[in-house]
Motif scaffolding. Sequence first.
Motif, PDB file in Angstrom:
ATOM      1  N   GLY A 180       0.897  -1.250  -0.078  1.00  0.00           N
ATOM      2  CA  GLY A 180      -0.079   0.069  -0.159  1.00  0.00           C
ATOM      3  C   GLY A 180       0.847   1.248   0.022  1.00  0.00           C
ATOM      4  N   ASP A 181       0.254   2.448   0.218  1.00  0.00           N
ATOM      5  CA  ASP A 181       0.800   3.647   0.217  1.00  0.00           C
ATOM      6  C   ASP A 181       1.824   3.719   1.500  1.00  0.00           C
ATOM      7  N   SER A 182       2.924   4.473   1.345  1.00  0.00           N
ATOM      8  CA  SER A 182       3.915   4.676   2.603  1.00  0.00           C
ATOM      9  C   SER A 182       4.418   5.940   2.483  1.00  0.00           C
ATOM     10  N   ARG A 183       4.888   6.797   3.513  1.00  0.00           N
ATOM     11  CA  ARG A 183       5.662   7.811   3.511  1.00  0.00           C
ATOM     12  C   ARG A 183       6.849   7.824   2.919  1.00  0.00           C
ATOM     13  N   GLU A 184       7.478   6.419   2.732  1.00  0.00           N
ATOM     14  CA  GLU A 184       8.769   6.071   2.313  1.00  0.00           C
ATOM     15  C   GLU A 184       8.629   5.950   0.997  1.00  0.00           C
ATOM     16  N   PRO A 185       9.248   6.597  -0.095  1.00  0.00           N
ATOM     17  CA  PRO A 185       9.246   6.195  -1.252  1.00  0.00           C
ATOM     18  C   PRO A 185       9.751   4.876  -1.908  1.00  0.00           C
ATOM     19  N   THR A 338     -10.561  12.096 -11.364  1.00  0.00           N
ATOM     20  CA  THR A 338     -10.045  12.461  -9.855  1.00  0.00           C
ATOM     21  C   THR A 338     -10.779  13.679  -9.145  1.00  0.00           C
ATOM     22  N   ALA A 339     -11.380  14.425  -9.901  1.00  0.00           N
ATOM     23  CA  ALA A 339     -11.740  15.379  -9.245  1.00  0.00           C
ATOM     24  C   ALA A 339     -13.064  15.382  -8.216  1.00  0.00           C
ATOM     25  N   PRO A 340     -13.948  14.447  -8.753  1.00  0.00           N
ATOM     26  CA  PRO A 340     -15.222  14.049  -7.949  1.00  0.00           C
ATOM     27  C   PRO A 340     -14.620  13.490  -6.920  1.00  0.00           C
ATOM     28  N   LEU A 341     -13.787  12.448  -6.855  1.00  0.00           N
ATOM     29  CA  LEU A 341     -13.491  11.680  -5.582  1.00  0.00           C
ATOM     30  C   LEU A 341     -12.668  12.381  -4.484  1.00  0.00           C
ATOM     31  N   LEU A 342     -12.149  13.511  -5.069  1.00  0.00           N
ATOM     32  CA  LEU A 342     -11.327  14.309  -4.133  1.00  0.00           C
ATOM     33  C   LEU A 342     -12.476  15.033  -3.174  1.00  0.00           C
ATOM     34  N   MET A 343     -13.500  15.453  -3.682  1.00  0.00           N
ATOM     35  CA  MET A 343     -14.641  16.201  -3.021  1.00  0.00           C
ATOM     36  C   MET A 343     -15.152  15.370  -1.848  1.00  0.00           C
ATOM     37  N   ILE A 344     -15.150  13.835  -1.901  1.00  0.00           N
ATOM     38  CA  ILE A 344     -15.796  13.100  -1.162  1.00  0.00           C
ATOM     39  C   ILE A 344     -14.806  12.450  -0.240  1.00  0.00           C
ATOM     40  N   GLY A 345     -13.672  12.872  -0.019  1.00  0.00           N
ATOM     41  CA  GLY A 345     -12.538  12.566   1.029  1.00  0.00           C
ATOM     42  C   GLY A 345     -11.665  11.417   0.594  1.00  0.00           C
ATOM     43  N   MET A 346     -11.635  10.935  -0.785  1.00  0.00           N
ATOM     44  CA  MET A 346     -10.758   9.834  -1.241  1.00  0.00           C
ATOM     45  C   MET A 346      -9.402  10.352  -1.310  1.00  0.00           C
ATOM     46  N   VAL A 347      -8.897  11.615  -1.053  1.00  0.00           N
ATOM     47  CA  VAL A 347      -7.610  12.039  -0.891  1.00  0.00           C
ATOM     48  C   VAL A 347      -6.729  11.745   0.275  1.00  0.00           C
ATOM     49  N   ALA A 348      -7.446  11.012   1.174  1.00  0.00           N
ATOM     50  CA  ALA A 348      -6.734  10.730   2.483  1.00  0.00           C
ATOM     51  C   ALA A 348      -5.498   9.627   2.101  1.00  0.00           C
ATOM     52  N   ILE A 368      -2.057   8.803  -7.666  1.00  0.00           N
ATOM     53  CA  ILE A 368      -0.984   9.673  -8.620  1.00  0.00           C
ATOM     54  C   ILE A 368      -0.905  10.994  -8.099  1.00  0.00           C
ATOM     55  N   TYR A 369      -2.065  11.384  -7.864  1.00  0.00           N
ATOM     56  CA  TYR A 369      -2.096  13.027  -7.398  1.00  0.00           C
ATOM     57  C   TYR A 369      -1.265  13.216  -6.292  1.00  0.00           C
ATOM     58  N   LEU A 370      -1.597  12.269  -5.253  1.00  0.00           N
ATOM     59  CA  LEU A 370      -0.862  12.514  -4.102  1.00  0.00           C
ATOM     60  C   LEU A 370       0.718  12.353  -4.266  1.00  0.00           C
ATOM     61  N   TRP A 371       1.159  11.232  -4.981  1.00  0.00           N
ATOM     62  CA  TRP A 371       2.598  11.150  -5.120  1.00  0.00           C
ATOM     63  C   TRP A 371       3.277  12.297  -6.050  1.00  0.00           C
ATOM     64  N   ALA A 372       2.339  12.924  -7.039  1.00  0.00           N
ATOM     65  CA  ALA A 372       2.860  14.005  -7.850  1.00  0.00           C
ATOM     66  C   ALA A 372       3.150  15.252  -6.889  1.00  0.00           C
ATOM     67  N   ASP A 373       2.306  15.332  -5.732  1.00  0.00           N
ATOM     68  CA  ASP A 373       2.395  16.527  -4.822  1.00  0.00           C
ATOM     69  C   ASP A 373       3.516  16.173  -3.796  1.00  0.00           C
ATOM     70  N   SER A 374       4.191  15.389  -3.636  1.00  0.00           N
ATOM     71  CA  SER A 374       5.262  14.766  -2.576  1.00  0.00           C
ATOM     72  C   SER A 374       6.494  15.453  -3.122  1.00  0.00           C
ATOM     73  N   PRO A 375       7.295  15.918  -2.126  1.00  0.00           N
ATOM     74  CA  PRO A 375       8.660  16.547  -2.478  1.00  0.00           C
ATOM     75  C   PRO A 375       9.804  15.648  -2.782  1.00  0.00           C
ATOM     76  N   ALA A 385       5.359   5.640 -13.025  1.00  0.00           N
ATOM     77  CA  ALA A 385       5.215   4.242 -13.160  1.00  0.00           C
ATOM     78  C   ALA A 385       3.539   3.994 -12.956  1.00  0.00           C
ATOM     79  N   ALA A 386       3.096   4.696 -11.863  1.00  0.00           N
ATOM     80  CA  ALA A 386       1.646   4.660 -11.715  1.00  0.00           C
ATOM     81  C   ALA A 386       0.768   5.017 -12.787  1.00  0.00           C
ATOM     82  N   ILE A 387       1.198   6.026 -13.490  1.00  0.00           N
ATOM     83  CA  ILE A 387       0.579   6.511 -14.796  1.00  0.00           C
ATOM     84  C   ILE A 387       0.423   5.577 -15.754  1.00  0.00           C
ATOM     85  N   MET A 388       1.673   4.687 -15.931  1.00  0.00           N
ATOM     86  CA  MET A 388       1.616   3.780 -16.937  1.00  0.00           C
ATOM     87  C   MET A 388       0.806   2.791 -16.746  1.00  0.00           C
ATOM     88  N   VAL A 389       0.813   2.103 -15.420  1.00  0.00           N
ATOM     89  CA  VAL A 389      -0.318   1.348 -15.095  1.00  0.00           C
ATOM     90  C   VAL A 389      -1.537   1.634 -15.409  1.00  0.00           C
TER      91      VAL A 389
END
Length: 412
Positions: A180-185, A338-348, A368-375, A385-389
């Motif tokens: 799953g997702d992680s703070r560590e790349p 992406t946009a409608p799902l951001l409005m219902i909290g699936m950006v967590a 993909i949106y969350l990872w693109a915003d990571s520094p 890679a996620a975009i390719m999938v």
Amino acid sequence: MEKSLVRRRRKNRRFKRMGLGAVVLGMLFLGMMFTSIISKGYSGFVRTELQLEIYFDPQVIDPDGTHKPEVLAAAGYGKLIKQSLRQEFPGVKKRKEKRRLYRLVSTGATQQLRDLVLADPAVIGSHRKLWLIVDDDVDQYYKHGDHQSRLKEQQLAWLAQLRARDGLRSSFNSGFFTSGDSREPELAGIRGAVVGSFFVILITLGLSLPLGVAAAIYLEEFSRRNRWTDFVEVNINNLAAVPSIVFGLLGLAVFINFFELPRSAPLVGGLVLTLMTLPTIIIASRAALKSVLPSIREAALGMGASKMQAVFHHVLPLAMLGMLTGTIIGLAQALGETAPLLMIGMVAFIVDIPGSIMDPATVLPVQIYLWADSPERAFTEKTSAAIMVLLAFLILMNLLAIWLRRKFERRW
């Protein structure tokens, strides 16, 4: 007349060249986009590993020798890795140097040792040479060289020693698909997002297909032409062009605020995408019904069939292929939203893999949106890679629609 024909032919040739140029330009931009994504994302399917000889010290893992799973799971496996690193580089004595040395190995390496011990407790007390996940900075340095590297010169010297003895390697990044997702790349994966997308699309398909087909059959076959049906048709066509974020606001107001459904749940995401997909499926289904020859309806009615029997026994089977094609295209569109799902909290930030439609989850476009915003720089390749999938899923769904149409299409 001859001058007029010459001018018209010249305009035709000019128009053809302009059309061909537009196609070539579009293909060029598309090729540039794919080249950029693939060049940045292919390395996301590969990870760097470091080889260490680990001593599974019984005093650290299981001092009492009980081999209880809860004891083995809570052991300090990080101590084993630090001990192995100190043995590999005995010249490291200062505390600051030790911290730098320990940073070469990812925090996820402790999970590797834990899983190994839980799967086979017999390894306790033995020495094993294992390939462990490295930190994201080491991973980026090994893949792309020293460009923008945050590693210190001393760490680079240690890595050079490991490379000299073949202690570094690249391998297939299976964790990208199983974690799953992680703070560590280096530990982040898409499994949670893929499972969330599966639940959302499953709900969307289960609701939008029967509702869309039923609405199309009623409007096309049974409804009378009056102001009310004209009003409904106009609104269906308008809803197909409404920005997707409006459906997200509607889902936020109705499903979450009014019905008090849980935020960030696949159930809510599926309901929102159902509202967004319904107009597309209705329009495609009506077009499929219109394509069926009127003579088939007339022949069925002439043989004594009722209106219901003529539609469901003869017209609907012939139109079902077009309906399925429109449904697949609508689901492919919903999969990339992406946009409608951001409005219902699936950006967590969701680490756990969802087990049901009521568990907190995210979807692949939002991931993909969350990872693109990571520094962190390592998330750049994860994003590509996620975009390719995601593109692979979308292309497969569109190819399925094309194959179904060509395979089962009937021509009269």
